[in-house]
Design a protein around this motif. Structure first.
Motif, PDB file in Angstrom:
ATOM      1  N   TRP A 192       0.834  -1.209   0.000  1.00 20.70           N
ATOM      2  CA  TRP A 192       0.000   0.000   0.000  1.00 20.70           C
ATOM      3  C   TRP A 192       0.865   1.255   0.000  1.00 20.70           C
ATOM      4  CZ3 TRP A 192       0.400   3.639   3.838  1.00 20.70           C
ATOM      5  CH2 TRP A 192       1.059   3.241   5.014  1.00 20.70           C
TER       6      TRP A 192
ATOM      7  N   LYS B  62       1.200   4.263  -2.694  1.00 18.87           N
ATOM      8  CA  LYS B  62       1.057   5.668  -2.290  1.00 18.87           C
ATOM      9  C   LYS B  62       2.262   6.475  -2.757  1.00 18.87           C
ATOM     10  CE  LYS B  62       1.127   8.804   1.610  1.00 18.87           C
ATOM     11  NZ  LYS B  62       1.342   8.992   3.026  1.00 18.87           N
TER      12      LYS B  62
ATOM     13  N   ILE C 258      -7.519   5.871  -0.146  1.00 20.08           N
ATOM     14  CA  ILE C 258      -7.925   4.456  -0.088  1.00 20.08           C
ATOM     15  C   ILE C 258      -6.736   3.581   0.281  1.00 20.08           C
ATOM     16  CG2 ILE C 258      -8.700   2.496  -1.487  1.00 20.08           C
ATOM     17  CD1 ILE C 258     -10.553   4.555  -2.957  1.00 20.08           C
ATOM     18  N   LEU C 259      -5.592   3.819  -0.335  1.00 22.53           N
ATOM     19  CA  LEU C 259      -4.400   3.014  -0.019  1.00 22.53           C
ATOM     20  C   LEU C 259      -4.001   3.155   1.446  1.00 22.53           C
ATOM     21  CD1 LEU C 259      -2.272   3.655  -3.224  1.00 22.53           C
ATOM     22  CD2 LEU C 259      -3.162   1.447  -2.462  1.00 22.53           C
TER      23      LEU C 259
ATOM     24  N   VAL D  88      -7.452   1.874   3.782  1.00 22.07           N
ATOM     25  CA  VAL D  88      -7.880   0.471   3.584  1.00 22.07           C
ATOM     26  C   VAL D  88      -6.687  -0.475   3.562  1.00 22.07           C
ATOM     27  CG1 VAL D  88      -9.148  -1.073   2.033  1.00 22.07           C
ATOM     28  CG2 VAL D  88      -9.935   1.285   2.358  1.00 22.07           C
ATOM     29  N   LYS D  89      -5.544   0.004   3.072  1.00 23.65           N
ATOM     30  CA  LYS D  89      -4.346  -0.838   2.915  1.00 23.65           C
ATOM     31  C   LYS D  89      -4.703  -2.154   2.201  1.00 23.65           C
ATOM     32  CE  LYS D  89      -1.798   1.018   6.851  1.00 23.65           C
ATOM     33  NZ  LYS D  89      -2.647   2.103   7.273  1.00 23.65           N
ATOM     34  N   PRO D  90      -5.181  -2.060   0.955  1.00 23.29           N
ATOM     35  CA  PRO D  90      -5.662  -3.248   0.263  1.00 23.29           C
ATOM     36  C   PRO D  90      -4.589  -4.279  -0.072  1.00 23.29           C
ATOM     37  CG  PRO D  90      -5.620  -1.371  -1.232  1.00 23.29           C
ATOM     38  CD  PRO D  90      -5.288  -0.861   0.134  1.00 23.29           C
ATOM     39  N   PHE D  91      -3.327  -3.872  -0.025  1.00 23.10           N
ATOM     40  CA  PHE D  91      -2.232  -4.827  -0.278  1.00 23.10           C
ATOM     41  C   PHE D  91      -0.970  -4.346   0.395  1.00 23.10           C
ATOM     42  CE2 PHE D  91      -2.948  -2.096  -3.976  1.00 23.10           C
ATOM     43  CZ  PHE D  91      -1.739  -1.472  -4.127  1.00 23.10           C
TER      44      PHE D  91
END
Length: 148
Positions: free
Chosen positions: A88, A92, A141-142, A145-148
């Motif tokens: 994430w 960013k 969002i990154l 949420v830290k999607p990855f």
């Protein structure tokens, strides 16, 4: 430095808000400046507004954003342990590098307007005006949420 984490984070967010506010506003000023007659009062007023926005708000805010952001990285990842697994954060940083490049381009275009040149079309600046907000959406969002 961990004791100062929340202060560093707050200063980073404040810096980002000012940087992005300026980055959203400068292309809008170019849109208003574009149709003004060279040498007109409106053109000269826009030049002054663009110069002040860049020098008083955008440039210092970008420097502060990077400074506090780097401090945050070293606070979150002492010795950079785990930094490689923070996908994430890599996303960013990629977007922030893109915004920094946009900052440089806006600065160059501002200097051209200062010289009474019209470096791009009004439509171009309308499209450029959308890059900052879209990048901001993805960055938030990154980070949250830290999607990855």
């Amino acid at each position: 430095m961990a004791d100062y984490y929340l202060w560093i984070k707050a200063l980073h967010v404040i810096s980002v808000i000012f940087w992005m506010a300026g980055m959203y506003m400068l292309p809008r000023l170019f849109i208003y400046h574009y149709p003004s007659a060279i040498g007109s009062e409106m053109s000269e007023t826009m030049k002054l507004a663009e110069r002040r926005l860049m020098r008083i708000i955008i440039n210092p805010a970008m420097i502060a954003t990077w400074l506090f952001g780097i401090l945050l990285v070293f606070t979150l990842f002492p010795g950079l342990d785990g930094f490689g697994q923070a996908g994430w954060l890599h996303g960013k940083l990629t977007l922030v590098l893109g915004l920094s490049a946009l900052h440089g381009m806006l600065s160059a275009w501002r200097k051209k307007f200062e010289r009474d040149e019209r470096p791009k079309t009004e439509k171009f600046f309308r499209m450029i005006n959308e890059i900052g907000p879209v990048a901001t959406i993805f960055i938030v969002i990154l980070v949250i949420v830290k999607p990855f």
